[in-house]
Design a protein around this motif. Structure first.
Motif, PDB file in Angstrom:
ATOM      1  N   ILE A 244       0.839  -1.209   0.000  1.00  0.00           N
ATOM      2  CA  ILE A 244       0.000   0.000   0.000  1.00  0.00           C
ATOM      3  C   ILE A 244       0.868   1.250   0.000  1.00  0.00           C
ATOM      4  CG2 ILE A 244      -1.591   1.372   1.414  1.00  0.00           C
ATOM      5  CD1 ILE A 244      -2.828  -1.326   2.323  1.00  0.00           C
ATOM      6  N   LEU A 245       1.879   1.276   0.861  1.00  0.00           N
ATOM      7  CA  LEU A 245       2.759   2.439   0.948  1.00  0.00           C
ATOM      8  C   LEU A 245       3.556   2.618  -0.344  1.00  0.00           C
ATOM      9  CD1 LEU A 245       4.054   2.043   4.621  1.00  0.00           C
ATOM     10  CD2 LEU A 245       2.382   3.703   3.764  1.00  0.00           C
ATOM     11  N   ARG A 246       3.932   1.520  -0.957  1.00  0.00           N
ATOM     12  CA  ARG A 246       4.669   1.595  -2.214  1.00  0.00           C
ATOM     13  C   ARG A 246       3.787   2.170  -3.317  1.00  0.00           C
ATOM     14  NH1 ARG A 246       6.581  -2.976  -1.617  1.00  0.00           N
ATOM     15  NH2 ARG A 246       5.116  -4.221  -2.835  1.00  0.00           N
ATOM     16  N   GLU A 247       2.531   1.773  -3.337  1.00  0.00           N
ATOM     17  CA  GLU A 247       1.597   2.293  -4.327  1.00  0.00           C
ATOM     18  C   GLU A 247       1.392   3.801  -4.160  1.00  0.00           C
ATOM     19  OE1 GLU A 247      -2.026   0.119  -4.002  1.00  0.00           O
ATOM     20  OE2 GLU A 247      -1.072  -1.817  -4.375  1.00  0.00           O
ATOM     21  N   GLN A 248       1.445   4.262  -2.919  1.00  0.00           N
ATOM     22  CA  GLN A 248       1.226   5.686  -2.656  1.00  0.00           C
ATOM     23  C   GLN A 248       2.420   6.538  -3.068  1.00  0.00           C
ATOM     24  OE1 GLN A 248       0.180   6.007   1.499  1.00  0.00           O
ATOM     25  NE2 GLN A 248      -1.971   5.534   1.097  1.00  0.00           N
ATOM     26  N   GLY A 249       3.588   5.928  -3.213  1.00  0.00           N
ATOM     27  CA  GLY A 249       4.767   6.671  -3.650  1.00  0.00           C
ATOM     28  C   GLY A 249       5.696   6.998  -2.504  1.00  0.00           C
ATOM     29  N   ALA A 250       6.987   7.056  -2.817  1.00  0.00           N
ATOM     30  CA  ALA A 250       8.017   7.240  -1.795  1.00  0.00           C
ATOM     31  C   ALA A 250       7.885   8.556  -1.049  1.00  0.00           C
ATOM     32  CB  ALA A 250       9.401   7.131  -2.445  1.00  0.00           C
ATOM     33  N   GLU A 251       7.394   9.588  -1.725  1.00  0.00           N
ATOM     34  CA  GLU A 251       7.344  10.913  -1.111  1.00  0.00           C
ATOM     35  C   GLU A 251       6.000  11.232  -0.464  1.00  0.00           C
ATOM     36  OE1 GLU A 251      10.182  12.475  -1.019  1.00  0.00           O
ATOM     37  OE2 GLU A 251      11.071  10.894  -2.244  1.00  0.00           O
ATOM     38  N   SER A 252       5.086  10.270  -0.462  1.00  0.00           N
ATOM     39  CA  SER A 252       3.727  10.567   0.014  1.00  0.00           C
ATOM     40  C   SER A 252       3.652  10.758   1.519  1.00  0.00           C
ATOM     41  CB  SER A 252       2.778   9.438  -0.406  1.00  0.00           C
ATOM     42  OG  SER A 252       3.171   8.202   0.179  1.00  0.00           O
ATOM     43  N   ARG A 253       4.567  10.118   2.266  1.00  0.00           N
ATOM     44  CA  ARG A 253       4.534  10.197   3.723  1.00  0.00           C
ATOM     45  C   ARG A 253       5.955  10.268   4.266  1.00  0.00           C
ATOM     46  NH1 ARG A 253      -0.574   8.663   5.401  1.00  0.00           N
ATOM     47  NH2 ARG A 253      -1.801   7.702   3.742  1.00  0.00           N
ATOM     48  N   GLU A 254       6.066  10.867   5.445  1.00  0.00           N
ATOM     49  CA  GLU A 254       7.369  10.887   6.098  1.00  0.00           C
ATOM     50  C   GLU A 254       7.712   9.494   6.615  1.00  0.00           C
ATOM     51  OE1 GLU A 254       7.383  13.826   9.146  1.00  0.00           O
ATOM     52  OE2 GLU A 254       7.252  15.516   7.756  1.00  0.00           O
ATOM     53  N   GLU A 255       9.000   9.246   6.751  1.00  0.00           N
ATOM     54  CA  GLU A 255       9.466   7.938   7.187  1.00  0.00           C
ATOM     55  C   GLU A 255       8.850   7.521   8.517  1.00  0.00           C
ATOM     56  OE1 GLU A 255      13.628   6.650   8.995  1.00  0.00           O
ATOM     57  OE2 GLU A 255      13.754   6.771   6.804  1.00  0.00           O
ATOM     58  N   LYS A 256       8.743   8.468   9.448  1.00  0.00           N
ATOM     59  CA  LYS A 256       8.222   8.156  10.776  1.00  0.00           C
ATOM     60  C   LYS A 256       6.783   7.664  10.703  1.00  0.00           C
ATOM     61  CE  LYS A 256       9.892   8.576  15.035  1.00  0.00           C
ATOM     62  NZ  LYS A 256      11.224   8.097  15.425  1.00  0.00           N
ATOM     63  N   GLN A 257       5.985   8.283   9.845  1.00  0.00           N
ATOM     64  CA  GLN A 257       4.598   7.855   9.721  1.00  0.00           C
ATOM     65  C   GLN A 257       4.507   6.476   9.073  1.00  0.00           C
ATOM     66  OE1 GLN A 257       2.006   9.930   6.980  1.00  0.00           O
ATOM     67  NE2 GLN A 257       0.255   9.730   8.366  1.00  0.00           N
ATOM     68  N   LYS A 258       5.341   6.226   8.080  1.00  0.00           N
ATOM     69  CA  LYS A 258       5.356   4.894   7.466  1.00  0.00           C
ATOM     70  C   LYS A 258       5.696   3.830   8.495  1.00  0.00           C
ATOM     71  CE  LYS A 258       6.786   6.417   2.832  1.00  0.00           C
ATOM     72  NZ  LYS A 258       7.845   6.343   1.809  1.00  0.00           N
ATOM     73  N   LEU A 259       6.698   4.115   9.324  1.00  0.00           N
ATOM     74  CA  LEU A 259       7.080   3.153  10.360  1.00  0.00           C
ATOM     75  C   LEU A 259       5.949   2.917  11.352  1.00  0.00           C
ATOM     76  CD1 LEU A 259      10.775   4.115  11.201  1.00  0.00           C
ATOM     77  CD2 LEU A 259       9.965   1.928  10.306  1.00  0.00           C
ATOM     78  N   LYS A 260       5.261   3.989  11.699  1.00  0.00           N
ATOM     79  CA  LYS A 260       4.132   3.837  12.628  1.00  0.00           C
ATOM     80  C   LYS A 260       3.082   2.894  12.047  1.00  0.00           C
ATOM     81  CE  LYS A 260       1.366   7.405  13.177  1.00  0.00           C
ATOM     82  NZ  LYS A 260       0.726   8.635  13.720  1.00  0.00           N
TER      83      LYS A 260
END
Length: 489
Positions: A268-284
């Motif tokens: 899901i995160l990959r589909e949204q694109g690398a720049e769509s969210r900050e790293e911290k939010q992705k980790l959460k």
């Protein structure tokens, strides 16, 4: 290989001074694999003293000597930063990543210097002038055949973190860990060598696994197979063999479901694109999915065809016959998962606020599906927004939903989570998708009405806010009128 022009200029200058500059480490690996090279580490051969290197580099930019004891000099030129180093040998002298003696020597051969590295794929060099690839340990062949292989036992075991590096590299690159490397990693785990590792270093490798691997489950399966989960992360290991009702989870036990869910979240995160969210939010989001069913081993009950009901016990995992299960339930597992999530996360990091931010996503991960099935009213959705970010919650719930057997063949970009789509639309309509609604009244408004600050303020403000969320009060004026009528009689 396309290198920054300033780096080429520096390398040519080094050659004029009788030095040979080699690109080393992950940059060469990524170049060979056709991946983007982000960090440039240059090893310089042929100089006698580090001060000579510093003097040459200082003509091009700002030199930082922070890694001088390791023979490392950082050079910053405009917005770019490069690491230049002397070849070195390392010898284990004590516990921890600081328990090494370092011998810096500009006259070492590349093979001698590369021997300290962890894997063959990370022990290659690239001569920036000639374009020659130096490969003393067969890294090119291992890349060709997709194998992750350590260089030698003696140096590999000097830093136990390399076990976790094996895990994340295997998952990131889709490489099979060589049999001899897997055997050595298992021995290191069984003999307790990983116990000396500070959690901060372990956490960094977990982050790489979660953020960079197309399928993080590959790494977690290695952790399970090698004994890392059993020895160091009991909350995660408890998911193994914990049964689920096949009606809702045809994919298998909680471990299998969690692995499928974490891969779904990564997708899901990959589909949204690398720049769509900050790293911290992705980790959460990724950790929330990893932990979302930690409460199931604590709450799972099994009903058998003969009417008998038992509480799931991990010690029974080898004796229970799943074919005799009539029903498997894990009532309130969402709430029960908070404590094991807390224990698990503190094994990895002391970042309190980050850990706390995961709890609401675990506790409420079933709400999107439940609200959709119930046709939840506006008040319930508004209240949910006071407890958790609804947009983030829907992502976690979607990964949970997609982490099931019947959905595994749908592929990226073709999945749909109806409950999530519905809840996001309703939350958008109610203006609570990313944050709760602002209260109409604050303490200063009560003071403006002539009330004296007191413990009553909280009761009054809470009461008005509840009515606001239910839609009974729809404006500040109505809120003020309500207070006047209820408390100024």
């Amino acid at each position: 290989m396309n290198l920054p022009s300033i780096l080429m200029t520096i390398v040519k200058t080094l050659k004029e001074e009788g030095a040979r500059a080699l690109l080393v480490g992950g940059a060469v690996r990524d170049m060979v694999m056709g991946r983007e090279v982000k960090d440039y580490d240059v090893e310089v051969y042929g100089l006698e003293h580090l001060e000579e290197l510093e003097a040459i580099l200082s003509a091009f930019g700002s030199v930082n000597q922070v890694g001088k004891s390791f023979g490392i000099v950082k050079l910053k030129v405009a917005q770019e930063e490069f690491d230049f180093s002397f070849p070195r040998k390392e010898q284990k002298t004590g516990k921890g990543h600081r328990g090494f003696s370092v011998s810096v020597n500009g006259s070492l051969s590349f093979k001698e210097a590369a021997k300290r590295r962890d894997f063959t794929i990370n022990a290659m060099g690239y001569d920036i002038i000639s374009g020659e690839i130096l490969d003393p340990f067969g890294g090119l062949q291992d890349i060709q055949y997709g194998v992750l292989r350590h260089i030698e036992d003696e140096t590999f075991v000097e830093d136990p973190l390399r076990v976790y590096r094996a895990v994340q590299f295997s998952a990131r690159f889709g490489f099979k860990v060589a049999d001899e490397t897997a055997k050595l990693c298992k021995e290191m785990i069984e003999t307790g060598m990983l116990e000396e590792l500070p959690k901060e270093r372990v956490f960094e490798e977990w982050k790489k696994l979660l953020l960079k691997a197309p399928k993080p489950s590959v790494g977690f399966e290695l952790m399970r197979e090698w004994g890392i989960t059993e020895h160091y992360f009991p909350e995660l290991h408890a998911l193994v063999d914990c049964p689920q009702d096949p009606k809702w989870h045809p994919e298998g036990d909680v471990w299998v479901h969690t692995m499928m869910s974490i891969d779904a979240m990564a997708s899901i995160l990959r589909e949204q694109g690398a720049e769509s969210r900050e790293e911290k939010q992705k980790l959460k989001l990724l950790f929330a999915v990893l932990c979302h069913d930690f409460g199931k081993p604590l709450t799972t009950t099994i009903e058998f065809e003969n009417g008998e009901t038992i509480q799931w016990d991990p010690s029974q995992r080898l004796t229970l016959n799943a074919e005799r299960f009539a029903r498997v339930r894990a009532i309130s597992h969402e709430k029960a998962g908070i404590e094991p999530t807390k224990n698990f996360m503190y094994r990895l990091t002391n970042e309190h606020d980050f850990i706390e931010s995961i709890f609401p996503l675990v506790e409420h991960h079933l709400k999107p599906s439940q609200f959709y099935a119930q046709g939840a009213k506006a008040g319930a959705i508004r209240r949910l927004a006071t407890k958790v970010n609804i947009e983030e919650l829907v992502l976690v719930a979607a990964a949970d939903y997609f982490g099931r057997g019947e959905l595994k063949e749908q592929g990226e970009g073709r999945r749909e989570y109806p409950a999530g789509k519905w809840l996001l639309a309703r939350a958008e309509e109610l203006k609570v998708k990313e944050k709760p609604m602002e209260p109409f009244l604050l303490g200063r408004d009560l003071i403006a009405l002539g009330m004296e600050p007191s413990a009553r303020f909280k009761k009054i403000l809470d009461e008005v806010y509840q009515l606001q969320m239910d839609g009974v009060i729809e404006s500040k004026e109505e809120a003020l009128t309500y207070v006047k009528e209820q408390y100024f009689i």
